[in-house]
Write a protein that holds these residues in place. Structure first.
Motif, PDB file in Angstrom:
ATOM      1  N   ASN A   1      -0.924   6.407   5.379  1.00 35.19           N
ATOM      2  CA  ASN A   1      -1.196   5.116   4.777  1.00 35.19           C
ATOM      3  C   ASN A   1      -1.916   4.183   5.748  1.00 35.19           C
ATOM      4  O   ASN A   1      -2.838   3.457   5.352  1.00 35.19           O
ATOM      5  CB  ASN A   1       0.115   4.483   4.300  1.00 35.19           C
ATOM      6  CG  ASN A   1      -0.091   3.445   3.228  1.00 35.19           C
ATOM      7  OD1 ASN A   1       0.171   2.265   3.433  1.00 35.19           O
ATOM      8  ND2 ASN A   1      -0.561   3.878   2.061  1.00 35.19           N
TER       9      ASN A   1
ATOM     10  N   SER B   1       2.015  -4.135   9.426  1.00 30.62           N
ATOM     11  CA  SER B   1       2.599  -2.804   9.518  1.00 30.62           C
ATOM     12  C   SER B   1       4.019  -2.921  10.060  1.00 30.62           C
ATOM     13  O   SER B   1       4.505  -4.030  10.321  1.00 30.62           O
ATOM     14  CB  SER B   1       1.748  -1.875  10.394  1.00 30.62           C
ATOM     15  OG  SER B   1       2.149  -0.518  10.193  1.00 30.62           O
TER      16      SER B   1
ATOM     17  N   THR C   1       1.459  -2.134   5.108  1.00 27.11           N
ATOM     18  CA  THR C   1       1.622  -0.703   5.310  1.00 27.11           C
ATOM     19  C   THR C   1       2.760  -0.467   6.299  1.00 27.11           C
ATOM     20  O   THR C   1       3.499  -1.387   6.649  1.00 27.11           O
ATOM     21  CB  THR C   1       0.304  -0.063   5.798  1.00 27.11           C
ATOM     22  OG1 THR C   1       0.487   1.355   5.923  1.00 27.11           O
ATOM     23  CG2 THR C   1      -0.154  -0.637   7.123  1.00 27.11           C
TER      24      THR C   1
ATOM     25  N   CYS D   1       0.800  -1.240   0.000  1.00 26.80           N
ATOM     26  CA  CYS D   1       0.000   0.000   0.000  1.00 26.80           C
ATOM     27  C   CYS D   1       0.828   1.282   0.000  1.00 26.80           C
ATOM     28  O   CYS D   1       0.265   2.368  -0.122  1.00 26.80           O
ATOM     29  CB  CYS D   1      -0.928   0.001   1.217  1.00 26.80           C
ATOM     30  SG  CYS D   1      -2.067  -1.389   1.283  1.00 26.80           S
TER      31      CYS D   1
END
Length: 336
Positions: free
Chosen positions: A61, A80, A52, A20
């Protein structure tokens, strides 16, 4: 879409994920409305893993992914990262204002902030974005294990590490996934990192599987990129390197034409043939390219095809290093 288990967890994910990062910066201006439509289409096509970081767009994001995740959280694998430090007031796309901090205190703060931005109770896969040379990897792994025990994250991974660092962290607490750049364009993980992952039962997440767009054949001149595009700072996109690399991509284009598909689909399909424990995470803002990426699963390669690709792009073939010295040296292999 095939599904597999991440590492030795019970987390199931699609064989293709979604990177992303470019929806928030580095690859032109953000367009949240278009990005959300593309994310929804990816979900419709069976993509369940979304990658992300707390520093992509300086938090933007994660908020975008969190907005997308509403109402479907139990159907997604949200990944993440922490570890990179950027000036929160710096300009968008500025990549060189970064530091590295893997201290347990900073890790915990980043995790709490990410959970808030994402709007979730636990992160499925939490990566060390880059390793801090001032913090022993064993200390980082132990702190991540504590977050797992507390239920704030479900598993952890490492990014751009050496096989030796991977083994040291894994000895403290099992590593679920290792994320590094891997494609026909950057095959260095084959030297020792991929074998270590296979030995330890760690899933390999391949970021930039399309060679930062070069392998799609769509970039014909560096001047086509916007002035704030991150790729203009990369040696492979500069001067004679760019011209030499275009020759290689031209051969991939010819190969793809013969297979009745796109060069990008060849790049992704090649990764699938490297092993069932490798998950590419191509990123795009547009549904058109997303559908093209997912369509790579319909491409079949023979051993003769694979041998031909090996001749075109063997390990070390692209001209220029991945990054320049300002970004972090000449990391043909990861720096500690």
């Amino acid at each position: 879409m095939r599904y597999l288990t991440l590492g030795k967890t019970n987390i199931q994910t699609s064989e293709m994920g979604f990177g992303c990062m470019g929806m928030s910066e580095f690859y032109g201006e953000a367009d949240d409305a278009e990005s959300l439509k593309t994310l929804e289409r990816a979900f419709d096509l069976g993509v369940t893993l979304y990658d992300t970081s707390n520093v992509y767009g300086r938090g933007h994001n994660e908020k975008l992914v969190g907005q997308f995740a509403r109402g479907k959280r139990d159907k997604l694998v949200i990944c993440s990262k922490f570890g990179v430090v950027r000036d929160p007031s710096g300009p968008s796309g500025s990549t060189y204002d970064r530091g590295i901090d893997n201290s347990p205190l900073y890790m915990r703060r980043c995790c709490e902030e990410s959970l808030t931005r994402l709007g979730i109770e636990a992160i499925d896969l939490y990566y060390v974005h880059r390793v801090d040379p001032n913090v022993p990897i064993e200390e980082t792994a132990a702190a991540l294990a504590e977050l797992i025990r507390e239920g704030k994250i479900k598993s952890y991974g490492l990014s751009e590490v050496t096989a030796e660092q991977l083994r040291r962290a894994h000895a403290v607490h099992p590593v679920t996934a290792l994320q590094s750049e891997y494609s026909l364009w950057n095959r260095e993980p084959e030297l020792d990192v991929l074998p270590a992952c296979k030995e330890l039962g760690i899933t390999f997440i391949a970021y930039s599987p399309l060679g930062r767009g070069f392998l799609t054949g769509a970039i014909k001149q560096a001047g086509e990129l916007k002035s704030d595009d991150f790729r203009l700072s990369l040696p492979r996109f500069q001067g004679e390197n760019f011209d030499r690399n275009q020759v290689l991509v031209g051969q991939i284009k010819q190969f793809a034409t013969a297979k009745n598909c796109t060069p990008g689909q060849i790049a992704l399909t090649w990764l699938y043939y490297r092993g069932q424990d490798i998950v590419p995470i191509p990123g795009t803002k547009r549904i058109k390219y997303l559908e093209e990426n997912v369509g790579a699963k319909g491409v079949k390669l023979t051993q003769s095809d694979l041998d031909q690709l090996e001749e075109i792009l063997p390990l070390g073939a692209p001209a220029g290093s991945r990054y320049d010295a300002k970004f972090g040296g000449n990391p043909q292999t990861p720096k500690s």
